[in-house]
Motif scaffolding. Structure first.
Motif, PDB file in Angstrom:
ATOM      1  N   ALA A 451      13.007 -11.955 -25.971  1.00  0.00           N
ATOM      2  CA  ALA A 451      11.605 -11.614 -25.382  1.00  0.00           C
ATOM      3  C   ALA A 451      11.351 -10.486 -24.898  1.00  0.00           C
ATOM      4  CB  ALA A 451      11.301 -12.977 -24.266  1.00  0.00           C
ATOM      5  N   VAL A 452      10.328  -9.915 -25.448  1.00  0.00           N
ATOM      6  CA  VAL A 452       9.680  -8.784 -24.788  1.00  0.00           C
ATOM      7  C   VAL A 452       8.273  -9.171 -24.182  1.00  0.00           C
ATOM      8  CG1 VAL A 452       8.730  -6.352 -25.193  1.00  0.00           C
ATOM      9  CG2 VAL A 452      10.657  -7.229 -26.336  1.00  0.00           C
ATOM     10  N   TYR A 453       8.147  -8.906 -22.787  1.00  0.00           N
ATOM     11  CA  TYR A 453       7.013  -9.495 -21.982  1.00  0.00           C
ATOM     12  C   TYR A 453       5.945  -8.531 -22.195  1.00  0.00           C
ATOM     13  CZ  TYR A 453      10.570 -12.709 -20.081  1.00  0.00           C
ATOM     14  OH  TYR A 453      11.532 -13.576 -19.942  1.00  0.00           O
ATOM     15  N   VAL A 454       4.917  -8.958 -22.571  1.00  0.00           N
ATOM     16  CA  VAL A 454       3.458  -7.887 -22.451  1.00  0.00           C
ATOM     17  C   VAL A 454       2.753  -8.543 -21.267  1.00  0.00           C
ATOM     18  CG1 VAL A 454       1.436  -7.106 -23.785  1.00  0.00           C
ATOM     19  CG2 VAL A 454       3.766  -7.711 -24.853  1.00  0.00           C
ATOM     20  N   ASP A 455       2.460  -7.466 -20.422  1.00  0.00           N
ATOM     21  CA  ASP A 455       1.850  -7.692 -18.997  1.00  0.00           C
ATOM     22  C   ASP A 455       0.867  -6.419 -18.900  1.00  0.00           C
ATOM     23  OD1 ASP A 455       0.810  -8.583 -16.712  1.00  0.00           O
ATOM     24  OD2 ASP A 455       2.623  -8.101 -15.480  1.00  0.00           O
ATOM     25  N   GLY A 456      -0.405  -6.866 -18.962  1.00  0.00           N
ATOM     26  CA  GLY A 456      -1.649  -5.709 -18.934  1.00  0.00           C
ATOM     27  C   GLY A 456      -1.183  -4.691 -20.110  1.00  0.00           C
ATOM     28  N   LEU A 457      -1.053  -3.529 -19.765  1.00  0.00           N
ATOM     29  CA  LEU A 457      -0.920  -2.367 -20.826  1.00  0.00           C
ATOM     30  C   LEU A 457       0.634  -2.177 -21.148  1.00  0.00           C
ATOM     31  CD1 LEU A 457      -3.318   0.317 -19.720  1.00  0.00           C
ATOM     32  CD2 LEU A 457      -3.601  -1.657 -21.519  1.00  0.00           C
ATOM     33  N   GLY A 458       1.359  -2.927 -20.231  1.00  0.00           N
ATOM     34  CA  GLY A 458       2.922  -2.540 -20.356  1.00  0.00           C
ATOM     35  C   GLY A 458       3.366  -3.508 -21.462  1.00  0.00           C
ATOM     36  N   VAL A 459       4.257  -2.955 -22.215  1.00  0.00           N
ATOM     37  CA  VAL A 459       5.195  -3.872 -23.050  1.00  0.00           C
ATOM     38  C   VAL A 459       6.477  -3.616 -23.038  1.00  0.00           C
ATOM     39  CG1 VAL A 459       5.577  -4.277 -25.694  1.00  0.00           C
ATOM     40  CG2 VAL A 459       3.217  -3.702 -25.014  1.00  0.00           C
ATOM     41  N   GLY A 460       7.150  -4.540 -22.356  1.00  0.00           N
ATOM     42  CA  GLY A 460       8.749  -4.531 -22.242  1.00  0.00           C
ATOM     43  C   GLY A 460       9.266  -3.780 -20.656  1.00  0.00           C
ATOM     44  N   ASP A 461       8.053  -3.461 -19.729  1.00  0.00           N
ATOM     45  CA  ASP A 461       8.353  -2.933 -18.858  1.00  0.00           C
ATOM     46  C   ASP A 461       8.683  -3.967 -17.521  1.00  0.00           C
ATOM     47  OD1 ASP A 461       5.837  -3.575 -18.434  1.00  0.00           O
ATOM     48  OD2 ASP A 461       5.483  -1.906 -16.951  1.00  0.00           O
ATOM     49  N   ILE A 462       8.677  -5.290 -18.009  1.00  0.00           N
ATOM     50  CA  ILE A 462       9.154  -6.251 -17.152  1.00  0.00           C
ATOM     51  C   ILE A 462      10.126  -7.028 -17.571  1.00  0.00           C
ATOM     52  CG2 ILE A 462       8.146  -8.381 -16.213  1.00  0.00           C
ATOM     53  CD1 ILE A 462       5.784  -7.246 -15.568  1.00  0.00           C
ATOM     54  N   GLY A 463      11.231  -6.959 -16.848  1.00  0.00           N
ATOM     55  CA  GLY A 463      12.536  -7.737 -17.170  1.00  0.00           C
ATOM     56  C   GLY A 463      12.538  -9.171 -16.334  1.00  0.00           C
ATOM     57  N   ASP A 464      13.682  -9.728 -16.555  1.00  0.00           N
ATOM     58  CA  ASP A 464      13.948 -10.998 -15.670  1.00  0.00           C
ATOM     59  C   ASP A 464      13.946 -10.513 -14.269  1.00  0.00           C
ATOM     60  OD1 ASP A 464      13.419 -12.555 -17.728  1.00  0.00           O
ATOM     61  OD2 ASP A 464      15.714 -12.424 -18.297  1.00  0.00           O
ATOM     62  N   ASP A 465      14.309  -9.444 -14.025  1.00  0.00           N
ATOM     63  CA  ASP A 465      14.636  -9.314 -12.472  1.00  0.00           C
ATOM     64  C   ASP A 465      13.170  -8.972 -11.905  1.00  0.00           C
ATOM     65  OD1 ASP A 465      13.969  -7.190 -14.113  1.00  0.00           O
ATOM     66  OD2 ASP A 465      14.775  -5.478 -12.680  1.00  0.00           O
ATOM     67  N   VAL A 466      12.243  -8.490 -12.421  1.00  0.00           N
ATOM     68  CA  VAL A 466      10.813  -8.247 -12.104  1.00  0.00           C
ATOM     69  C   VAL A 466      10.357  -9.815 -11.925  1.00  0.00           C
ATOM     70  CG1 VAL A 466       8.345  -7.753 -12.423  1.00  0.00           C
ATOM     71  CG2 VAL A 466      10.436  -6.038 -12.782  1.00  0.00           C
ATOM     72  N   LEU A 467      10.402 -10.577 -12.806  1.00  0.00           N
ATOM     73  CA  LEU A 467       9.947 -12.051 -12.816  1.00  0.00           C
ATOM     74  C   LEU A 467      10.570 -12.747 -11.733  1.00  0.00           C
ATOM     75  CD1 LEU A 467       9.765 -12.919 -16.480  1.00  0.00           C
ATOM     76  CD2 LEU A 467       8.059 -12.352 -14.898  1.00  0.00           C
ATOM     77  N   LEU A 468      11.978 -12.501 -11.242  1.00  0.00           N
ATOM     78  CA  LEU A 468      12.403 -13.140 -10.281  1.00  0.00           C
ATOM     79  C   LEU A 468      11.948 -13.032  -8.949  1.00  0.00           C
ATOM     80  CD1 LEU A 468      16.602 -13.237 -10.951  1.00  0.00           C
ATOM     81  CD2 LEU A 468      14.794 -15.152 -10.956  1.00  0.00           C
ATOM     82  N   ASP A 469      11.534 -11.643  -8.762  1.00  0.00           N
ATOM     83  CA  ASP A 469      11.079 -11.017  -7.637  1.00  0.00           C
ATOM     84  C   ASP A 469       9.430 -11.878  -7.694  1.00  0.00           C
ATOM     85  OD1 ASP A 469      12.734  -9.343  -6.681  1.00  0.00           O
ATOM     86  OD2 ASP A 469      11.575  -7.663  -7.586  1.00  0.00           O
TER      87      ASP A 469
END
Lengths: 558, 558
Positions: A451-469
């Motif tokens: 999975a590559v996460y898209v959040d706002g303008l960011g594509v791939g700058d969110i990983g599972d570590d950020v999601l855990l936070d």
């Protein structure tokens, strides 16, 4: 975990096998994309997106990893699209813009929706080489891939599977399908081509597993239409109907019903208007009366109006949600109105849809929805339909696709119960390299997939570590301690999402933090250690005092 | 929004009405608690909890607001409990400890579970006046409330409704119920008492609306048992079965099946053991063979073992989840094992249960669950059962209870289709004061009602503002800017859950923040204004650069 895929020889004439490489849609429902490689030619199918699960907080959408395609970009000879649903084309603006310019074949409605999407993303007209190929056409990709599209019924027009003729044999990929015996446009699934291929010999069948756990036959669109007609005929006041905006055939049926019942149709909601517009452009939506806007219905009586609106999934900003919560700018629901949900909640949306339904009841409108009213049908075939395709195709090998493991495995079991079961079935995962030859069918390696996460303008700058936070922050909030060391040590505490403002508790935390800092300074400990001391002391205190573990952020100002 | 309930006269003999005040469970499924007031006497029924919805992040559980009971504590004469489910007794440790000591009546299993719960909360034995009253008994509360319990079948033993005889007339409250025609213990719902009351005249019926949208008759526990027997008989290896730990009758049936099929039973999971222990204490669980522990099954063959374990709702720490994810300390699932989910996911748990099921398939065990296998039955009656009770009770007034608006309203509509519909039906909400007299049935006011959030040790220190912060934090994370003003201004930026570490972006944010601070200082603005400037500048920059809106926390160190 992953390693380069292939030791495939360069000399194609000698190549005894082909590789099927699912990069999305295998072991999941969503973000479909499949690559076929033969020698140094790659053909790709679809490029979808997936919607986040509840623990993937704040993520807008998910697209497949395409490292393999990027690493082998020069080998890609062409792309085909099976239909216009988001889980098959929603990732294309991200994917195609990172790929070399190759022909992308799709049927008129599919391409219309892709064009719309590319436009929204600011991709210039012509940057992508879109080639119209209807669901009965045949195209050649590279020198080794011969693609014969097959019309298959689904919940969107212009839906196709395909027969892929390759040097190692024939592959049938059903695409998403059901076997609707009464489709709106009268055009049945083209089982003849599957049967013909079956007689000639099918090496591999890749088939839609979505409803592999459902016995029987999925409900036809015509039965849904008949039931909708009955429900609408019983409505005395205004009718508000919602369904998936992409279900053009259903919407056509509702437009026809409205015409027969002397109701004028108002389309409400951006995506409803977008799909209707594209469908009209390609000639798939016939309007016996032009649409009206909400401003134009003033002169009509309540029983002369039918709104088709967005919101079948309880989306907070959709028309139906705004109506239910009384914050639509122009329309207010009232007793005597009827709301028809011609849809089921997609897994994950149950709570949102339930909330909308309850609000509608509270307003006092009449609400119609499945299962009490049989006014929705799945776009995917149930066990009988899956069996029909397996029986006609008679494949040597079988790859259950478009499903989670539970769906894939039940599809595999179903195949084993049939008179001519496949010789071998694989339960594959995204990234598996499935080697296929006349007598060979096995996973020989893996390529990166996921999975590559898209959040706002960011594509791939969110990983599972950020999601855990994010998950941690959501559970107990955040507490920030700022210790200023000079001239006299002091500590400030700020929190969000932790607890209602509580001066006593704040003071206690400040005191505990300050003690730790003062001790540390007195003992002339290193600043990192002082910070860690403060962190540890506050963590222990907060846990004991409140039973909670907020995210703690200790800051030192020297 | 709320105002004191009653202008009720003190002279009871003249009081022409009674008040029914639902404080929980009306317009929702969960945290049931109902007060009846006649003159200066109050009787209370149940005291349940609710589980949080997905937007109520980090909340452990929800209990009802009981301000009304606290304000009128002196009037409370007694309490009755209908059964031992969490949504009826789970709030009692919080509630009863804030109430005067009054008799609390309940059946043996119900009280056993309450005792266990009070013990866990450190409430001293005897602090609460628990009085055993079985489901066929009759108790007097105060001088005006005569309570005749009625046995009703449900998914836990010792379940009761009651007939409340009051100075204004008879009220029947069904409690949670289904009309199981083959209950495990052979004890049917006591419809005779309802019929008798119906003949004498029932002023008000309060009835369970949970399944008011389901046609027909709910499946009996006996049919579930027959189907479980068939499934288990087909299992060749070890069997792992899960269901709701409180469903003692189902577990008894499984114990009996295991005995007949020469399997020994191992109970795994804290709540499974707790319910089994309490049920055994009150004599509701008969063991043909003693339970074994996992350590004791070593000598047995696979087909001689049946585990009953927690995890029917996909709870992360439950036994079944740990087995599915391969992190159980002592047991590892393997091909040949069978897992049986004798349960359906409760709304909100679909995703978690689906994840567990998929993992089980991946391990290669055989998985059995509804609807493919009819091995679960709702504990609540469907439309035919609801109609039966309405037909027997023939109430003058009707209050559909234990349901969301959709369930209440469909229950009300069902009542209108019957031969002798109620004269009046109210769709009430929590906090409504429903005035009831021989010819009177209306909402005359409201009292405070709603949710008190329990999180860790905190009860009520989290409000909707804190929850909104948690939702914001979960969506885009938090970004903290600490500006140190002296001697030279500088800014530090820390974030969590915002984006993957990105030095460039951090530097840009720091620069934007610092510029705002320096400008502010140069213009000699007030410190609050400097802080707001920094906040605004960073907010605009972050939104433009990333398309996100993290929670921003600006800190100034002067």
């Amino acid at each position: 975990m992953t390693h380069p895929a292939t030791d495939q020889p360069k000399d194609q004439s000698a190549t005894p096998f082909l590789e099927v490489i699912p990069l999305g849609g295998m072991g999941e429902i969503g973000k479909n994309i499949t690559a076929y490689r033969y020698g140094d030619e790659i053909m790709v199918v679809d490029g979808g997106l997936a919607f986040p699960e509840s623990h993937q907080m704040g993520i807008d959408l998910i697209i497949p990893r395409i490292d393999y395609l990027q690493q082998n970009a020069g080998l890609i000879k062409g792309w085909i699209l099976t239909h216009g649903h988001e889980d098959h084309i929603g990732g294309l603006p991200y994917i195609l813009t990172r790929m070399p310019r190759v022909p992308v074949y799709g049927a008129p409605l599919t391409l219309g929706l892709v064009r719309e999407k590319l436009l929204e993303f600011g991709v210039k007209d012509g940057e992508i080489d879109l080639q119209e190929a209807d669901v009965e056409s045949r195209v050649k990709i590279g020198t080794h891939f011969d693609v014969q599209f097959i019309r298959m019924t689904h919940s969107i027009p212009d839906n196709a599977g395909y027969i892929l003729t390759t040097p190692v044999g024939k592959i049938i990929h059903t695409g998403d399908f059901k076997l609707d015996e009464e489709p709106r446009d009268g055009k049945l699934s083209d089982l003849g081509k599957i049967e013909q291929a079956g007689k000639e010999g099918v090496l591999l069948l890749i088939s839609d597993s979505t409803n592999a756990e459902r016995p029987g036959h999925s409900v036809s669109e015509a039965e849904v239409a008949r039931n909708l007609e009955t429900v609408i005929a019983g409505c005395k006041g205004r009718v508000f109907m919602t369904t998936f905006a992409s279900n053009v055939n259903r919407i056509q049926n509702v437009i026809d019903i409205a015409h027969r019942q002397s109701r004028r149709v108002v389309m409400e909601g951006r995506s409803m208007l977008k799909y209707a517009q594209v469908a009209q452009q390609v000639g798939y939506l016939e309007l016996p009366d032009p649409f009206l806007t909400n401003d134009e219905v003033g002169g009509l009586q309540d029983q002369q109006v039918l709104y088709v609106c967005t919101g079948s999934q309880g989306q907070p900003m959709s028309v139906l949600s705004r109506l239910a919560f009384g914050n639509h700018a122009k329309i207010a629901l009232r007793r005597g109105d009827s709301v028809i949900l011609s849809s089921n909640p997609i897994p994950g949306n149950e709570e949102a849809v339930n909330l909308v339904i309850n609000r509608l009841y509270e307003i006092g409108v009449d609400v119609y929805y499945p299962p009490a009213y049989r006014i929705h049908a799945s776009g995917h075939g149930s066990q009988e339909e899956l069996a029909t395709v397996l029986n006609l195709a008679r494949p040597k090998f079988f790859l259950p696709w478009h499903g989670e493991p539970r769906h894939q495995i039940n599809h595999a079991r179903l195949a084993q119960t049939l008179p001519r079961p496949p010789k071998r079935t694989l339960i594959a995962k995204n990234g598996d390299v499935v080697r296929l030859g006349p007598d060979e069918f096995k996973v020989t390696g893996t390529v990166p997939a996921g999975a590559v996460y898209v959040d706002g303008l960011g594509v791939g700058d969110i990983g599972d570590d950020v999601l855990l936070d994010r998950v941690s922050l959501s559970q107990e909030g955040v507490l920030i301690m700022t210790a200023v060391l000079h001239p006299t040590p002091s500590v400030e505490v700020v929190s969000r999402g932790f607890a209602r403002a509580n001066r006593d508790l704040d003071n206690q935390i400040r005191k505990v933090a300050l003690e730790a800092v003062e001790n540390g300074l007195r003992e002339k400990r290193r600043l990192e250690d002082v910070r860690d001391d403060m962190y540890g002391a506050v963590r222990r205190f907060v846990r004991k005092a409140t039973g909670r573990n907020p995210v703690l952020i200790p800051l030192l100002v020297d």
